[in-house]
Design an enzyme around this catalytic site. Structure first.
Site, PDB file in Angstrom:
ATOM      1  N   GLU A 110      11.899   0.548  14.646  1.00 44.36           N
ATOM      2  CA  GLU A 110      12.698   1.421  14.404  1.00 44.36           C
ATOM      3  C   GLU A 110      12.767   1.737  16.037  1.00 44.36           C
ATOM      4  O   GLU A 110      11.554   1.782  17.145  1.00 44.36           O
ATOM      5  CB  GLU A 110      11.597   2.952  13.994  1.00 44.36           C
ATOM      6  N   CYS A 153       0.925  -0.284  12.990  1.00 40.86           N
ATOM      7  CA  CYS A 153      -0.169   0.177  13.528  1.00 40.86           C
ATOM      8  C   CYS A 153      -2.115   0.213  12.461  1.00 40.86           C
ATOM      9  O   CYS A 153      -1.707   0.649  11.603  1.00 40.86           O
ATOM     10  CB  CYS A 153      -0.263   2.001  13.551  1.00 40.86           C
ATOM     11  N   ASN A 206       5.238  16.760  11.934  1.00 38.58           N
ATOM     12  CA  ASN A 206       6.806  16.803  10.972  1.00 38.58           C
ATOM     13  C   ASN A 206       6.094  16.231   9.577  1.00 38.58           C
ATOM     14  O   ASN A 206       5.006  15.135   9.388  1.00 38.58           O
ATOM     15  CB  ASN A 206       7.528  15.464  11.583  1.00 38.58           C
ATOM     16  N   CYS A 248       7.321   9.069  13.726  1.00 38.89           N
ATOM     17  CA  CYS A 248       6.844   7.758  13.631  1.00 38.89           C
ATOM     18  C   CYS A 248       6.351   7.415  12.433  1.00 38.89           C
ATOM     19  O   CYS A 248       6.207   7.748  11.370  1.00 38.89           O
ATOM     20  CB  CYS A 248       5.515   8.285  13.818  1.00 38.89           C
TER      21      CYS A 248
HETATM   22  N1  SAH Z   1      -0.069   6.214  19.331  1.00 39.23           N
HETATM   23  C1  SAH Z   1       0.341   6.644  19.988  1.00 39.23           C
HETATM   24  C2  SAH Z   1       1.433   6.008  20.310  1.00 39.23           C
HETATM   25  C3  SAH Z   1       3.016   6.664  18.651  1.00 39.23           C
HETATM   26  S1  SAH Z   1       2.624   8.057  18.076  1.00 39.23           S
HETATM   27  C4  SAH Z   1      -0.622   7.838  20.174  1.00 39.23           C
HETATM   28  O1  SAH Z   1      -0.922   8.445  19.669  1.00 39.23           O
HETATM   29  O2  SAH Z   1       0.314   8.573  21.190  1.00 39.23           O
HETATM   30  C5  SAH Z   1       3.565   9.287  18.808  1.00 39.23           C
HETATM   31  C6  SAH Z   1       3.222  11.166  18.732  1.00 39.23           C
HETATM   32  O3  SAH Z   1       3.559  11.491  17.800  1.00 39.23           O
HETATM   33  C7  SAH Z   1       1.568  11.281  18.589  1.00 39.23           C
HETATM   34  O4  SAH Z   1       0.944  12.052  19.706  1.00 39.23           O
HETATM   35  C8  SAH Z   1       1.388  10.926  17.666  1.00 39.23           C
HETATM   36  O5  SAH Z   1       0.264  11.676  17.531  1.00 39.23           O
HETATM   37  C9  SAH Z   1       2.154  12.151  16.968  1.00 39.23           C
HETATM   38  N2  SAH Z   1       2.650  12.277  15.134  1.00 39.23           N
HETATM   39  C10 SAH Z   1       2.691  11.427  14.550  1.00 39.23           C
HETATM   40  N3  SAH Z   1       2.846  12.072  13.586  1.00 39.23           N
HETATM   41  C11 SAH Z   1       3.422  12.895  13.639  1.00 39.23           C
HETATM   42  C12 SAH Z   1       3.197  14.351  12.640  1.00 39.23           C
HETATM   43  N4  SAH Z   1       3.836  13.082  11.364  1.00 39.23           N
HETATM   44  N5  SAH Z   1       4.048  14.669  13.227  1.00 39.23           N
HETATM   45  C13 SAH Z   1       3.559  15.269  14.521  1.00 39.23           C
HETATM   46  N6  SAH Z   1       3.732  14.070  15.668  1.00 39.23           N
HETATM   47  C14 SAH Z   1       3.066  13.408  15.215  1.00 39.23           C
END
Ligand code: SAH
Length: 352
Positions: free
Chosen positions: A96, A116, A294, A337
């Site tokens: 993605e 992941c 989200n 994500c």
């Molecule tokens: N693994 C890395 C980068 C990927 S996620 C990290 O953890 O930072 C990118 C961002 O989106 C991260 O801050 C993650 O915690 C957040 N994220 C993941 N799922 C989410 C959701 N359902 N709602 C809001 N943010 C989310």
């Protein structure tokens, strides 16, 4: 670097490495610049590299691998024009990438792994676990083919898609050097953000690279009890160690860190947590970026209420913390994500 079959992915090679390869093949070094130029323009067939002799094109094809990612789906948000791509990689895995348009330019959000293994409780990317690391060239292709397909110039990159960039450290560092290269896409490090769930053992190595990028830390909770519950990466590391690692990174690089904080109803949005978050942020001069959660189908969490969000912001601001609330883009195209790849998996649409 991993290899696709027996052949090495040529897109992952830096110009100086290409030069070394060509020299070893008994070819003139200037060919490296020509090849890097073709690759940087998105040419993915040696036969189309028209300024190379046919014999060299054949030698390259025998030695190296080239692949153009296929668009499996392209969703364009009717609300804000955000584009969400699902690509098919050479091995059938799906990937993605999101292109977001802001006033100051277009930002590409790239994935760094297929799946992941960090297990964050609110995130869709981690549901099927880690399939494999992406190669540097595959990450570069997310940026390049998003630009070519969308026709939008790209000014910023965020490593905030699927995967944990610091869990794929070498390939991600190589990607950064590739995308930053003046003969390539030439995107400045100050226009790149790398987001991590806090793999602190990698922070000193990252700081030592002396890159001017922005480090975003997905904090999401200021206390160990909450953070370990929603982010397994916190277990065995802990918030205090994370804050200490952030301080060391800031002192070493002079670059301010940004804390990502998804507001989850009844989990991490209390006034006490706002005060503790403020103390952490101030102790390392971090900026706080609040993210409206989200909703992910498979997850029970709900976004904080507007009242709680408002009160949370009020406390942070009262404590003198620099805080922003991230605008939600692409809410109609599953642009968070892992949700699109997840949906394809559920339908049996891809191999992953
Ligand atoms: N693994 C890395 C980068 C990927 S996620 C990290 O953890 O930072 C990118 C961002 O989106 C991260 O801050 C993650 O915690 C957040 N994220 C993941 N799922 C989410 C959701 N359902 N709602 C809001 N943010 C989310």
């Amino acid at each position: 670097m991993t290899e696709s079959g027996a052949k090495q992915n040529i897109v992952s090679l830096l110009p100086e490495e290409l030069e070394a390869e060509l020299t070893a093949m008994g070819e003139p070094r200037f060919r490296a610049k020509q090849i890097f130029g073709w690759i940087s323009r998105g040419v993915r067939e040696f036969g189309q590299m028209s300024n190379l002799p046919k014999a060299l094109r054949e030698k390259l094809a025998a030695r190296f691998f080239l692949y153009e990612p296929k668009v499996l789906s392209r969703q364009v948000s009717a609300i804000d024009g955000t584009i969400k791509y699902l690509w098919e990689l050479a091995d059938g895995n799906a990937l993605e990438t999101v292109v977001m348009s802001y006033k100051h330019g277009n930002t590409v959000c790239v994935s760094s792994q297929v799946g992941c293994r960090q297990g964050c409780a609110f995130c869709a990317s981690t549901i099927g676990g880690l399939v494999r690391n992406l190669e540097a060239g595959e990450i570069l292709d997310e940026v390049l083919f998003s630009r070519l397909d969308s026709g939008k110039p790209i000014s910023n990159i965020v490593l905030m898609g699927i995967g944990e960039p610091l869990d794929n450290f070498d390939n991600v560092m190589r990607f950064l050097r590739l995308v930053n290269h003046p003969d390539g896409m030439n995107i400045g490090m100050r226009h790149i953000s790398l987001s991590t769930c806090g793999l602190i053992e990698r922070f000193p190595e990252l700081a030592a690279q002396d890159l001017q990028l922005t480090l975003s830390v997905s904090l999401h909770a200021p206390d160990d009890e909450t953070r370990s519950k929603i982010m397994p990466a916190n277990r065995g590391r802990g918030v205090d160690a994370l804050i200490a690692a952030c301080r060391a990174y800031y002192e070493q690089t002079g670059r301010r860190i940004s804390f990502e904080y998804a507001m989850i109803d009844g989990v991490n949005d209390s006034p006490e947590q706002a005060r503790l978050l403020a103390a952490h942020a101030k102790s390392v001069a971090a900026h706080v970026n609040l993210i409206p959660l989200n909703h992910v189908e498979e997850r029970a969490f709900r976004p904080s209420t507007p009242e709680h969000l408002k009160e949370f912001i009020r406390i942070l601001e009262q404590q003198g913390v620099n805080v922003t609330v991230r605008r939600r883009l692409g809410s109609d195209v599953d642009a968070s994500c892992g949700q699109l790849r997840r949906r394809m998996q559920a339908r049996g649409g891809t191999q992953t």
